[in-house]
Design an enzyme around this catalytic site. Structure first.
Site, mmCIF file in Angstrom:
data_model
loop_
_atom_site.group_PDB
_atom_site.id
_atom_site.type_symbol
_atom_site.label_atom_id
_atom_site.label_comp_id
_atom_site.label_asym_id
_atom_site.label_seq_id
_atom_site.Cartn_x
_atom_site.Cartn_y
_atom_site.Cartn_z
ATOM 1 N N GLU A 432 9.236 -2.074 0.690
ATOM 2 C CA GLU A 432 10.262 -2.362 1.725
ATOM 3 C C GLU A 432 11.471 -1.451 1.573
ATOM 4 O O GLU A 432 12.603 -1.854 1.805
ATOM 5 C CB GLU A 432 10.712 -3.830 1.692
ATOM 6 C CG GLU A 432 9.629 -4.848 1.873
ATOM 7 C CD GLU A 432 8.781 -4.623 3.103
ATOM 8 O OE1 GLU A 432 9.209 -3.882 3.996
ATOM 9 O OE2 GLU A 432 7.663 -5.169 3.134
HETATM 10 C C1 LIG Z 1 1.847 -3.012 -3.807
HETATM 11 C C2 LIG Z 1 2.418 -2.240 -2.668
HETATM 12 C C3 LIG Z 1 2.461 -2.812 -1.409
HETATM 13 C C4 LIG Z 1 2.956 -2.084 -0.329
HETATM 14 N N1 LIG Z 1 2.909 -2.628 0.941
HETATM 15 C C5 LIG Z 1 3.212 -1.846 2.002
HETATM 16 C C6 LIG Z 1 2.986 -2.304 3.353
HETATM 17 O O1 LIG Z 1 2.547 -3.434 3.590
HETATM 18 N N2 LIG Z 1 3.262 -1.454 4.372
HETATM 19 C C7 LIG Z 1 3.741 -0.194 4.171
HETATM 20 O O2 LIG Z 1 3.950 0.518 5.138
HETATM 21 N N3 LIG Z 1 3.977 0.268 2.913
HETATM 22 C C8 LIG Z 1 3.719 -0.518 1.832
HETATM 23 N N4 LIG Z 1 3.921 -0.053 0.564
HETATM 24 C C9 LIG Z 1 4.495 1.272 0.370
HETATM 25 C C10 LIG Z 1 5.947 1.207 -0.102
HETATM 26 O O3 LIG Z 1 6.769 0.746 0.910
HETATM 27 C C11 LIG Z 1 6.307 2.618 -0.613
HETATM 28 O O4 LIG Z 1 5.614 2.803 -1.831
HETATM 29 C C12 LIG Z 1 7.801 2.782 -0.769
HETATM 30 O O5 LIG Z 1 8.435 2.832 0.476
HETATM 31 C C13 LIG Z 1 8.155 4.051 -1.542
HETATM 32 O O6 LIG Z 1 7.481 5.158 -1.037
HETATM 33 P P1 LIG Z 1 6.663 6.106 -2.033
HETATM 34 O O7 LIG Z 1 5.799 5.251 -2.865
HETATM 35 O O8 LIG Z 1 6.030 7.175 -1.255
HETATM 36 O O9 LIG Z 1 7.775 6.691 -2.992
HETATM 37 P P2 LIG Z 1 8.702 7.970 -2.710
HETATM 38 O O10 LIG Z 1 9.226 7.933 -1.326
HETATM 39 O O11 LIG Z 1 7.976 9.184 -3.161
HETATM 40 O O12 LIG Z 1 9.918 7.658 -3.692
HETATM 41 C C14 LIG Z 1 9.823 7.844 -5.106
HETATM 42 C C15 LIG Z 1 11.211 7.660 -5.713
HETATM 43 O O13 LIG Z 1 12.118 8.624 -5.169
HETATM 44 C C16 LIG Z 1 13.257 7.975 -4.595
HETATM 45 N N5 LIG Z 1 13.595 8.628 -3.325
HETATM 46 C C17 LIG Z 1 12.759 9.059 -2.348
HETATM 47 N N6 LIG Z 1 13.464 9.561 -1.320
HETATM 48 C C18 LIG Z 1 14.768 9.453 -1.645
HETATM 49 C C19 LIG Z 1 15.995 9.791 -0.993
HETATM 50 N N7 LIG Z 1 16.027 10.319 0.235
HETATM 51 N N8 LIG Z 1 17.137 9.522 -1.641
HETATM 52 C C20 LIG Z 1 17.143 8.959 -2.860
HETATM 53 N N9 LIG Z 1 16.029 8.622 -3.524
HETATM 54 C C21 LIG Z 1 14.861 8.859 -2.930
HETATM 55 C C22 LIG Z 1 12.840 6.534 -4.334
HETATM 56 O O14 LIG Z 1 13.957 5.657 -4.431
HETATM 57 C C23 LIG Z 1 11.805 6.282 -5.422
HETATM 58 O O15 LIG Z 1 12.416 5.777 -6.567
HETATM 59 C C24 LIG Z 1 3.462 -0.778 -0.538
HETATM 60 C C25 LIG Z 1 3.443 -0.220 -1.818
HETATM 61 C C26 LIG Z 1 2.908 -0.914 -2.859
HETATM 62 C C27 LIG Z 1 2.856 -0.259 -4.206
#
Ligand SMILES: Cc1cc2nc3c(=O)[nH]c(=O)nc-3n(C[C@H](O)[C@H](O)[C@H](O)COP(=O)(O)OP(=O)(O)OC[C@H]3O[C@@H](n4cnc5c(N)ncnc54)[C@H](O)[C@@H]3O)c2cc1C
Length: 585
Positions: A432
């Protein structure tokens, strides 16, 4: 093994004494309701959590979800529990009754969600998103879409998902590649690939209703050009019966650290070019609508942090009273263990207060007859949402870790539920919108919103509270510590505004997490002291209930042990140190 524990007395204190839910029944929206009804729902909710959710919690973790013949299979008992949950009307406790919601206050929903989340968060997640989809349809969908889908989402026949994330688009949602093309019959052909979708496939319900972010061909890049679509797994015929399978396929279910009984799926839309969906609301307005669903889900992430911390704390407390070490001494008698328990208790009670207070603000924003009060309550919800989400999930994880420490080696082994609480709460700070993004939202969007009005109103409320406590001799030192913290928050906010005006970008981004943390600490100190004020009044009215005396101690403890961190984080920010930027990695 029954594992779920909650301080029911504190839940009732928040709702009936601190936040005085009775006040709502004077407004039209809640005029047919009363405190007895609210108590009954809370009792039923807790009973259900203990009898239906809790017994499946540990077993579901061990069994996990798995794929068989292209379908995701959830752990044993989940299907039946989900159906009963929906039958009892728990999917839409605070949503309008039109299609099956109960129209109760959000405060009641928040409390019952604490019970369901704390007793079995992976199972609750299936229902949380069903509610989210029905809610988004009621707010933005056409009457035809509502008619076709909402009732079955509330009654548990079908469930919902939210599909944003793609392999290359996590935090950066604007980078999604899923596309949509309008067909002659008004539907859209959807093509793309979504990752990590909660409840993306399962054998709980006969249909799954996906809400999918996609870009209509030719629309603007970035978040501006994104639209929202409703994509059923199985097509629904005009008479409401199920028709042919849509071209949506689950190709993977993840193995995870926690919430193992919640299916986290990879979905392919349109592998054969035959995936169809309906546009929800206006084209290119998808992010605005998805934000409504995400904001609700963000509050639920906060509840996940608080609820799992609360049950971890209650379990650790029970263990500390029984575990003997040394000369026939229960470990609860050791000062270090008492300090750890007090930290857990104070943080849990503060977070509960914050989440229920936000719930009340939502109720006022929807139900209060005065537009000025409505507007102010809405502003408060907007400001508090990223704090609820990020502060409660980060602190929630810390507390489960501290509770595990109280168990010593027994916390590390899987005989006790404590390690599962710690694994299951971690995801709340990631999904989220990861907490780093929440911090940027608070600092970048909410602080500047309406020329600073959201923040100013909240600052004024806290300042007024301090002024109203001038004669409170028992808590004189604590009130003056709160005043200092409020002034520090304001000083830091000014600095951030100054950076903003001078075009400085790096320093605010470096400070965002610290700013959220110090705002969270200050807000919790305010809430706990306000609760102490209510407890003082009960004592002076003759109550001998030790609960009230403990409320005063809890506030005092939080101010002494947590609130000073505000000054430390302010120093971190005001140092303007850039060494992490300059560092060579
Ligand atoms: C168990 C689980 C359930 C999930 N359920 C859903 C779902 O139902 N629907 C859905 O759509 N998604 C879902 N997700 C996805 C989840 O919302 C994403 O994993 C999350 O938004 C982070 O994206 P990412 O994993 O690509 O991390 P990244 O975007 O790669 O981020 C990695 C790190 O970098 C930091 N970061 C990235 N960009 C920035 C920025 N601009 N400024 C500062 N810091 C930054 C983040 O804070 C984080 O700590 C789920 C994930 C999991 C693991």
């Amino acid at each position: 093994m029954a594992t779920y524990k909650v301080d029911e007395r504190d839940v009732h204190f928040n709702i009936f004494e601190y936040l005085n839910i009775k006040e709502l029944t004077a407004y039209d929206k809640y005029k047919d309701q009363n405190e007895e009804l609210y108590k009954m729902i809370l009792n039923e909710g807790l009973k259900f959590a203990l009898s239906e959710f809790d017994p499946l919690y540990v077993a579901g973790d061990r069994e996990e979800c798995h794929m068989k013949d292209g379908v995701v299979i959830v752990p044993k008992g989940y299907k039946e529990a989900y159906a009963k949950f929906a039958e009892n009307g728990f999917v839409g406790i605070d949503t309008p009754p039109t299609y099956g919601g109960q129209g109760l206050p959000c405060m009641i929903n928040t409390a019952t969600m604490e019970f369901f989340t704390g007793s079995n968060v992976p199972l609750l997640l299936y229902a949380g998103l069903s509610r989210g989809v029905a809610n988004i349809l009621e707010a933005f969908g056409s009457p035809e879409l509502c008619q076709a889908f909402c009732a079955n989402l509330y009654n548990g026949k079908w469930s919902g998902t939210m599909c944003l994330t793609e392999p290359q688009a996590g935090s950066a949602v604007g980078d999604i590649r899923t596309s949509a093309k309008k067909n002659a019959d008004g539907t859209y052909t959807i093509t793309g690939n979504k990752l990590f979708i909660t409840g993306g496939d399962q054998n709980l319900t006969e249909n799954i209703i996906h809400t999918v972010l996609a870009r209509v061909e030719g629309d603007a890049p970035g978040t501006k050009g994104i639209s929202l679509f409703l994509v059923p797994k199985i097509w629904v015929k005009p008479d409401g019966t199920l028709g042919e399978r849509n071209d949506v396929n689950c190709v993977n279910v993840e193995h995870k650290m926690g919430i193992k009984a919640s299916a986290t799926c990879t979905l392919n839309f349109g592998e054969e070019g035959k995936c169809r969906g309906f546009l929800i609301g206006e084209q290119s307005r998808g992010m605005k609508m998805m934000f409504q669903m995400m904001n609700e889900a963000r509050l639920m992430c906060g509840v996940q942090g608080e609820a799992l911390a609360a049950t971890a704390y209650e379990n650790a407390l029970a263990y500390a009273k029984e575990r003997i070490q040394g000369a026939n001494t229960a470990i609860i008698n050791y000062p270090n263990v008492r300090r750890e328990l007090a930290l857990c208790k104070a943080w849990v009670e503060g977070m509960r207060g914050l989440l229920y207070l936000t719930g009340k603000s939502i109720d006022l924003a929807h139900g209060h007859p005065d537009d000025t009060i409505k507007e102010k309550a809405k502003n408060r919800v907007e400001l508090l949402t990223p704090i609820c989400k990020a502060y409660c999930s980060d602190v929630g994880f810390k507390i489960t870790e501290m509770a595990l420490q109280i168990y010593g080696g027994y916390g590390y082994v899987s005989e006790y539920p404590i390690e599962q609480y710690m694994r299951d709460v971690k995801i709340a700070s990631i999904y989220e919108g990861a907490n780093g993004i929440q911090a940027l939202d608070l600092m970048g969007r909410k602080l500047a919103s309406k020329a600073g009005q959201l923040f100013r109103e909240f600052y004024e409320d806290l300042t007024q509270f301090v002024a109203s406590q001038e004669g409170n001799t028992e808590l004189k030192n604590e009130i003056s510590a709160l005043k200092k913290a409020i002034d520090t928050v304001a000083q830091v906010a000014m600095k951030i505004a100054e950076w903003g005006m001078s075009g400085e970008k790096t320093k605010p981004m470096l400070s965002a997490n610290y700013f959220l943390e110090l705002t969270g600490h200050t807000t919790l100190a305010y809430i706990l002291l306000d609760q102490a004020r209510v407890a003082q009044a009960a004592i002076s009215n003759g109550s001998k209930d030790s609960f009230y005396r403990n409320k005063i101690r809890t506030a005092r403890f939080f101010v002494a042990h947590v609130l000073p961190m505000v000054q430390m984080r302010a120093k971190n920010i005001l140092s303007e140190d850039l060494s992490s930027i300059e560092m060579e990695f």
